[in-house]
Scaffold this motif. Sequence first.
Motif, PDB file in Angstrom:
ATOM      1  N   LEU A  92     -11.135  20.785  33.208  1.00 15.74           N
ATOM      2  CA  LEU A  92     -12.254  21.716  33.134  1.00 15.74           C
ATOM      3  C   LEU A  92     -11.775  23.144  33.385  1.00 15.74           C
ATOM      4  CD1 LEU A  92     -14.976  19.684  35.058  1.00 15.74           C
ATOM      5  CD2 LEU A  92     -15.085  20.383  32.665  1.00 15.74           C
ATOM      6  N   GLU A  93     -10.779  23.286  34.239  1.00 15.13           N
ATOM      7  CA  GLU A  93     -10.278  24.613  34.595  1.00 15.13           C
ATOM      8  C   GLU A  93      -9.651  25.333  33.408  1.00 15.13           C
ATOM      9  OE1 GLU A  93      -7.338  26.620  37.957  1.00 15.13           O
ATOM     10  OE2 GLU A  93      -6.870  24.635  37.170  1.00 15.13           O
ATOM     11  N   ASN A  94      -8.871  24.607  32.592  1.00 22.12           N
ATOM     12  CA  ASN A  94      -8.143  25.288  31.504  1.00 22.12           C
ATOM     13  C   ASN A  94      -8.732  25.031  30.110  1.00 22.12           C
ATOM     14  OD1 ASN A  94      -7.233  22.706  30.932  1.00 22.12           O
ATOM     15  ND2 ASN A  94      -5.070  23.138  31.262  1.00 22.12           N
ATOM     16  N   GLY A  95      -9.968  24.565  30.038  1.00 20.25           N
ATOM     17  CA  GLY A  95     -10.657  24.483  28.752  1.00 20.25           C
ATOM     18  C   GLY A  95     -10.470  23.192  27.998  1.00 20.25           C
ATOM     19  N   CYS A  96     -10.707  22.051  28.651  1.00 26.46           N
ATOM     20  CA  CYS A  96     -10.566  20.752  27.992  1.00 26.46           C
ATOM     21  C   CYS A  96     -11.632  20.579  26.917  1.00 26.46           C
ATOM     22  CB  CYS A  96     -10.658  19.621  29.009  1.00 26.46           C
ATOM     23  SG  CYS A  96     -12.305  19.425  29.761  1.00 26.46           S
ATOM     24  N   LEU A  97     -11.466  19.542  26.096  1.00 28.74           N
ATOM     25  CA  LEU A  97     -12.465  19.193  25.098  1.00 28.74           C
ATOM     26  C   LEU A  97     -13.738  18.654  25.761  1.00 28.74           C
ATOM     27  CD1 LEU A  97     -10.374  17.209  22.438  1.00 28.74           C
ATOM     28  CD2 LEU A  97     -11.285  19.525  22.181  1.00 28.74           C
ATOM     29  N   TRP A  98     -14.866  18.927  25.119  1.00 32.15           N
ATOM     30  CA  TRP A  98     -16.138  18.268  25.419  1.00 32.15           C
ATOM     31  C   TRP A  98     -16.583  17.537  24.149  1.00 32.15           C
ATOM     32  CZ3 TRP A  98     -19.551  18.836  29.815  1.00 32.15           C
ATOM     33  CH2 TRP A  98     -19.020  19.634  30.846  1.00 32.15           C
ATOM     34  N   LEU A  99     -17.094  16.317  24.303  1.00 31.51           N
ATOM     35  CA  LEU A  99     -17.557  15.515  23.174  1.00 31.51           C
ATOM     36  C   LEU A  99     -18.960  14.985  23.458  1.00 31.51           C
ATOM     37  CD1 LEU A  99     -14.408  13.234  22.634  1.00 31.51           C
ATOM     38  CD2 LEU A  99     -14.875  15.422  21.530  1.00 31.51           C
ATOM     39  N   GLU A 100     -19.673  14.665  22.391  1.00 31.30           N
ATOM     40  CA  GLU A 100     -20.967  14.006  22.521  1.00 31.30           C
ATOM     41  C   GLU A 100     -20.818  12.542  22.094  1.00 31.30           C
ATOM     42  OE1 GLU A 100     -25.581  14.226  20.914  1.00 31.30           O
ATOM     43  OE2 GLU A 100     -23.949  15.003  19.685  1.00 31.30           O
ATOM     44  N   PRO A 101     -20.671  11.601  23.038  1.00 36.52           N
ATOM     45  CA  PRO A 101     -20.528  10.193  22.650  1.00 36.52           C
ATOM     46  C   PRO A 101     -21.656   9.744  21.737  1.00 36.52           C
ATOM     47  CG  PRO A 101     -20.118  10.474  24.998  1.00 36.52           C
ATOM     48  CD  PRO A 101     -20.656  11.782  24.509  1.00 36.52           C
ATOM     49  N   GLY A 102     -21.275   9.134  20.622  1.00 36.11           N
ATOM     50  CA  GLY A 102     -22.259   8.658  19.665  1.00 36.11           C
ATOM     51  C   GLY A 102     -22.805   9.726  18.741  1.00 36.11           C
ATOM     52  N   GLY A 103     -22.408  10.985  18.953  1.00 37.50           N
ATOM     53  CA  GLY A 103     -22.945  12.080  18.156  1.00 37.50           C
ATOM     54  C   GLY A 103     -22.530  12.060  16.698  1.00 37.50           C
ATOM     55  N   HIS A 104     -21.534  11.228  16.367  1.00 37.39           N
ATOM     56  CA  HIS A 104     -21.084  11.130  14.976  1.00 37.39           C
ATOM     57  C   HIS A 104     -22.119  10.457  14.078  1.00 37.39           C
ATOM     58  CE1 HIS A 104     -20.255   7.280  16.807  1.00 37.39           C
ATOM     59  NE2 HIS A 104     -19.915   6.749  15.649  1.00 37.39           N
ATOM     60  N   ARG A 105     -23.146   9.871  14.697  1.00 37.11           N
ATOM     61  CA  ARG A 105     -24.195   9.253  13.891  1.00 37.11           C
ATOM     62  C   ARG A 105     -25.250  10.267  13.442  1.00 37.11           C
ATOM     63  NH1 ARG A 105     -23.022   5.262  17.725  1.00 37.11           N
ATOM     64  NH2 ARG A 105     -24.712   5.906  19.124  1.00 37.11           N
ATOM     65  N   GLY A 106     -25.082  11.518  13.865  1.00 39.49           N
ATOM     66  CA  GLY A 106     -25.978  12.581  13.443  1.00 39.49           C
ATOM     67  C   GLY A 106     -25.526  13.211  12.136  1.00 39.49           C
ATOM     68  N   PRO A 107     -26.263  14.210  11.660  1.00 37.04           N
ATOM     69  CA  PRO A 107     -25.971  14.817  10.356  1.00 37.04           C
ATOM     70  C   PRO A 107     -24.824  15.824  10.415  1.00 37.04           C
ATOM     71  CG  PRO A 107     -27.813  15.937  11.368  1.00 37.04           C
ATOM     72  CD  PRO A 107     -27.454  14.802  12.295  1.00 37.04           C
ATOM     73  N   LEU A 108     -24.270  16.141   9.256  1.00 35.65           N
ATOM     74  CA  LEU A 108     -23.340  17.252   9.124  1.00 35.65           C
ATOM     75  C   LEU A 108     -24.162  18.540   9.119  1.00 35.65           C
ATOM     76  CD1 LEU A 108     -20.423  18.239   8.626  1.00 35.65           C
ATOM     77  CD2 LEU A 108     -20.878  18.050   6.171  1.00 35.65           C
ATOM     78  N   ARG A 109     -23.847  19.448  10.038  1.00 35.69           N
ATOM     79  CA  ARG A 109     -24.666  20.638  10.224  1.00 35.69           C
ATOM     80  C   ARG A 109     -24.219  21.826   9.371  1.00 35.69           C
ATOM     81  NH1 ARG A 109     -24.371  17.582  14.739  1.00 35.69           N
ATOM     82  NH2 ARG A 109     -26.066  17.590  16.289  1.00 35.69           N
ATOM     83  N   GLU A 110     -22.921  21.928   9.104  1.00 36.69           N
ATOM     84  CA  GLU A 110     -22.377  23.080   8.389  1.00 36.69           C
ATOM     85  C   GLU A 110     -21.262  22.625   7.452  1.00 36.69           C
ATOM     86  OE1 GLU A 110     -22.733  26.536  11.840  1.00 36.69           O
ATOM     87  OE2 GLU A 110     -21.075  25.104  11.896  1.00 36.69           O
ATOM     88  N   ARG A 111     -20.997  23.445   6.432  1.00 35.01           N
ATOM     89  CA  ARG A 111     -19.871  23.165   5.530  1.00 35.01           C
ATOM     90  C   ARG A 111     -19.163  24.482   5.228  1.00 35.01           C
ATOM     91  NH1 ARG A 111     -22.321  20.542   1.336  1.00 35.01           N
ATOM     92  NH2 ARG A 111     -21.890  18.509   2.236  1.00 35.01           N
ATOM     93  N   PHE A 112     -17.837  24.465   5.335  1.00 37.76           N
ATOM     94  CA  PHE A 112     -17.005  25.642   5.047  1.00 37.76           C
ATOM     95  C   PHE A 112     -16.513  25.493   3.614  1.00 37.76           C
ATOM     96  CE2 PHE A 112     -13.001  28.180   5.908  1.00 37.76           C
ATOM     97  CZ  PHE A 112     -13.646  29.367   6.236  1.00 37.76           C
ATOM     98  N   VAL A 113     -17.073  26.314   2.706  1.00 37.36           N
ATOM     99  CA  VAL A 113     -16.896  26.112   1.271  1.00 37.36           C
ATOM    100  C   VAL A 113     -15.990  27.189   0.685  1.00 37.36           C
ATOM    101  CG1 VAL A 113     -18.080  25.957  -0.953  1.00 37.36           C
ATOM    102  CG2 VAL A 113     -19.153  25.033   1.110  1.00 37.36           C
ATOM    103  N   ARG A 114     -15.027  26.752  -0.093  1.00 36.87           N
ATOM    104  CA  ARG A 114     -14.100  27.672  -0.758  1.00 36.87           C
ATOM    105  C   ARG A 114     -14.740  28.257  -2.010  1.00 36.87           C
ATOM    106  NH1 ARG A 114      -8.146  27.451  -0.501  1.00 36.87           N
ATOM    107  NH2 ARG A 114      -7.375  29.030  -1.947  1.00 36.87           N
ATOM    108  N   HIS A 115     -14.542  29.581  -2.192  1.00 40.73           N
ATOM    109  CA  HIS A 115     -14.952  30.282  -3.407  1.00 40.73           C
ATOM    110  C   HIS A 115     -13.753  31.093  -3.886  1.00 40.73           C
ATOM    111  CE1 HIS A 115     -19.175  29.243  -2.732  1.00 40.73           C
ATOM    112  NE2 HIS A 115     -19.009  29.612  -1.479  1.00 40.73           N
ATOM    113  N   GLY A 116     -12.941  30.487  -4.750  1.00 41.16           N
ATOM    114  CA  GLY A 116     -11.732  31.172  -5.214  1.00 41.16           C
ATOM    115  C   GLY A 116     -10.757  31.387  -4.085  1.00 41.16           C
ATOM    116  N   ASP A 117     -10.485  32.658  -3.738  1.00 34.49           N
ATOM    117  CA  ASP A 117      -9.523  32.971  -2.686  1.00 34.49           C
ATOM    118  C   ASP A 117     -10.187  33.277  -1.352  1.00 34.49           C
ATOM    119  OD1 ASP A 117      -7.362  32.646  -4.404  1.00 34.49           O
ATOM    120  OD2 ASP A 117      -7.448  34.734  -5.078  1.00 34.49           O
ATOM    121  N   SER A 118     -11.438  32.911  -1.200  1.00 32.07           N
ATOM    122  CA  SER A 118     -12.135  33.092   0.068  1.00 32.07           C
ATOM    123  C   SER A 118     -12.967  31.846   0.352  1.00 32.07           C
ATOM    124  CB  SER A 118     -13.019  34.340   0.017  1.00 32.07           C
ATOM    125  OG  SER A 118     -14.068  34.163  -0.925  1.00 32.07           O
TER     126      SER A 118
END
Length: 275
Positions: A172-198
């Motif tokens: 906790l002191e140096n920034g460990c991961l936090w996870l939501e157990p079972g949260g993978h059964r929820g929806p995809l909230r965002e998508r990072f989409v390529r448009h050419g070179d961006s």
Amino acid sequence: MPTLQQRYQRDGFLLFPDFVDAAAISSVRQRAQEIVTAFTPQDHPSIFSTDRQKHAVDAYFMASANDVRCFFEEHAFDAEGRLTREKALAINKIGHALHHLDPVFEAFSRTGALAEIATAIGLQQPQIWQSMYIFKQPGIGGEVGWHQDATFFDSEPITVTTFWFALEDASLENGCLWLEPGGHRGPLRERFVRHGDSAQLEKLDATPWPDQQHAIPLEVKAGTLVVFHGLLPHYSAPNRSPHSRHAYTLHVVDGASRYSARNWIQRDTAPRGFV
């Protein structure tokens, strides 16, 4: 007793303590420092920001899909744009083709033990698409806000799986991961989409991110492997401690699924698996 796959399907993540020995950790840590030493910041002063929208106009970031490149912490510079600390303590991460281009990282990334885990959790044709060495520097290590890795590795069906290796103790002191157990059964909230070179972050679903009532911290020892589902929400706090939190991450997609041509990472050569 649930099988490995049953536990993975239930929780969305698995822990493997003592998965990596001290010699293997030492080899990749040393190689990462060599890469940073050889890096010339005057040529490429790119900052990694947890505001993923900023990547849309950063050509240096986009070109890293098929290269090995260093990125600075956001808080490594003063108001005049000068480094406030030595280079080795200012780098946020190295990405994103270490496993493909660097022999030391390739040897670490491609093992029979990893292939066995991939098979056990149901990946038919695991393919490594991305690798990152993360420093989480003492004092200035940036927060990585709640997100899902499937945002960056869209496929049909979604199969991206993260293999996260603790190269130092994570607390906790140096920034460990936090996870939501079972949260993978929820929806995809965002998508990072390529448009050419961006690329651009697109909002898909308004489901709120977890709070600390539903998430758990993963305080793990060096050598631990954490495997988690691409839809599992996760987060890491800023590191304001005097101790770094080095980690190495692989993102793996099942070749049996259809990898989207709109993903920001498109490989020059076909991705390979663990062996």
